[in-house]
Design a protein around this motif. Structure first.
Motif: not given
Lengths: 183, 374
Positions: A72-80, A119-124, B136-139
């Motif tokens: 499962y590929l997860a894209a994590v937002p850049k804020s995290l 950071r993206s699906y491709r990056h994952a 952090a994940e939620l918001t």
């Protein structure tokens, strides 16, 4: 009488020797076979995975005695941070991995699942390619689009994956998916 | 000298009224004849809050030079010297600048409590260490100033300051939370209905767990048998329950981890994964790959992977259960015993005998073998 015993002994020794030579040659040929598949990667994104792709991957794994690695590929937002916990993504991934394992188990195929962050699906996928080894990748082209792999991603995969890549052409009748209940 | 009583006002976000309520209760205590001072107040230029602080004595702030600027901080020595009955200290998650006694304000508060002074303080839920990733994940917003959950667990009383997301947004629009020029940015980012609803749920659950853990703890005290007293004394003051899953570095452990994580999610508890490694053998090859995979999975799930080197599985598990305050152990189905091992007591029974009373043990069936056996 002694003659009979000697003949029988020679016969058994000959047959046994022949069997051992044949077996060792067969083993040698098998181990030298360059196409032996040990691990088949099935990457997926979003909240569903194509049943067609899963069935194809399972058929191949069963025929080749390989382990299926659904990822499962997860894209994590850049804020995290990239390595942060992602319970919401995990909630989507877990039921799908469970369903895949159920189907695989019913067909006698071993499963070694992963959840990979990027950071993206491709990056994952890139990160997965870096630290896992597999011999074949099965990708459903039907997931191409907003939530899955784009055409560019598939081209990138063909270039980068150090393994055979099997892209499944979407069938018009193929609407069956394994979906996360939380979707 | 007995330590002071500690009351924390917990909120889902800035602007719900934690500081205001703390000041209100401070006034009530002062009217009841107690000696109340403000140790530190951060009014955030909110008129209502500043008005509520009037009439209460304020311990002057300490000025600290940080590089080229001077900042004002709580003056811990002055507060301790003043020695009131009750000190109101805002924002316990605050990080002190270098040069002060402690790095964090909650550590200052510990000193104040230790000197016998009661403390009222405030914190937002996203500052709690165990909830930081979840929030952090939620918001999409991560706060850097975190406090250990044990700080909340050590409070004598936790008061949730609850507000509906709609009311909080209305307060924000009315300029009661931030100055006018910052309102739109706040509405576009953190202060969205879905963020606030999620944070509200997290806060409510957190306080519910805190209430339950305190209720269970006080029940143990009330029962008062020697064994129960020992258990209550041994148990760390954790918030809620804690699951421990016994894993091995092999793909079949993943199903156990999924089951354990799902249970942990339902119970709203923390999850630890434990592999008891036979001593002396290096981790290499396929085993190393599987350990890396387990570590990755634990990180994704927000669980903790523990690797203990020990030749006695049960003894190692019992020690970890005590140290981590685990209340629930999940084990995979064991391989069928062979030879003399058939005479041995099964693992779940041995675990139940070795761990403190009340720790549940659950066996997760091995799907692959069941299928194969049919």
């Amino acid at each position: 009488m002694i003659d009979h015993v000697l003949v029988a002994t020679a016969l058994v020794a000959g047959l046994g020797g022949g069997y051992l030579i044949a077996r060792s040659r067969l083993r040698g040929r098998r181990s030298d076979h360059p196409d032996t598949i040990h691990q088949i990667l099935l990457p997926f994104t979003g909240t569903e995975v194509s049943r067609r792709a899963l069935d194809a991957a399972l058929r191949l794994a069963r025929a080749e005695g390989a382990t299926l690695m659904p990822a499962y590929l997860a894209a994590v937002p850049k804020s995290l941070p990239l390595e942060c916990a992602i319970p919401n993504e995990a909630r989507r991934a877990m039921p799908m991995l469970e369903a895949i394992e159920q189907r695989a188990s019913a067909q006698g195929v071993g499963v070694d699942a992963r959840i990979e962050r990027g950071r993206s699906y491709r990056h994952a996928l890139e990160r997965l390619l870096e630290h896992e080894t597999f011999d074949r990748v099965v990708v459903p082209a039907s997931t191409a689009g907003a939530t899955g792999f784009s055409g560019d991603d598939l081209v990138w995969l063909l270039r980068k994956a150090p393994a055979e890549v099997l892209i499944l052409r979407p069938g018009p009748e193929d609407q069956r998916v394994i979906a996360s209940p939380s979707a | 000298m007995s330590s002071g009583r500690y009351k924390i006002f917990l909120g889902m976000a800035a602007g719900v009224g934690k500081t205001y309520r703390m000041l209100q209760e401070g006034h009530a205590e002062a009217e009841a004849g107690r000696d109340v001072v403000i140790g530190y107040l951060e009014p955030h230029k909110r008129e209502e809050t500043s008005a509520q602080a009037r009439g209460l004595e304020v311990v002057p702030r300490r000025r600290v030079a940080v590089r080229d600027v001077t900042v004002e901080e709580m003056d811990l020595p002055a507060l301790l010297a003043r020695s009131p009955d009750l000190a109101l200290i805002d924002e316990l998650a605050h990080t002190n600048p270098p040069g002060l006694t402690h790095k964090k304000r909650y550590e200052d508060i510990a000193d104040v409590l230790e000197s016998g002074i009661d403390v009222f303080s405030t914190v937002n839920v996203q500052h709690l260490e165990s909830l930081n990733d979840q929030v952090a994940e939620l918001t999409g917003v991560r706060v850097r100033e975190t406090v250990p959950d044990s700080v909340l667990g050590s409070a004598d009383e936790v008061v949730l300051i609850d507000l509906t997301p709609e009311t909080l947004i209305a307060r924000l629009r009315a300029g009661k939370v931030y100055p006018g020029e910052n309102v739109q940015a706040a509405l576009d980012n953190f202060f969205r209905i879905e963020n606030l609803a999620a944070l509200r749920e997290v806060s409510l659950r957190q306080v519910a767990e805190d209430v339950e853990s305190k209720r269970l703890f006080s029940q143990d005290e009330a029962l008062g048998t020697r064994q129960e007293e020992r258990v209550a004394a041994d148990a760390p003051k954790a918030v809620g329950e804690r699951l421990l899953a016994l894993v091995r570095p092999q793909p079949s452990s993943q199903r156990l981890v999924r089951r354990a994580w799902r249970s942990a999610q339902r119970l709203g508890t923390d999850l630890d994964l434990l592999w008891v490694k036979p001593p002396g053998k290096p981790i290499e090859g396929e085993q190393e790959r599987q350990v890396t995979a387990l570590r990755q999975l634990a990180s994704v799930l927000g669980a903790t992977l523990l690797i203990e080197e020990h030749d006695d599985l049960v003894a190692a598990v019992a020690r970890v259960v005590r140290e981590r305050g685990s209340t629930y152990i999940m084990v995979g189905e064991a391989d069928p015993p062979r030879g003399l091992a058939r005479l041995r007591e099964p693992l779940p029974q041995r675990l139940m005998r070795a761990t403190p009373p009340g720790v549940d043990v659950r066996i997760v069936a091995h799907r692959g073998r069941k299928e194969g056996e049919r």
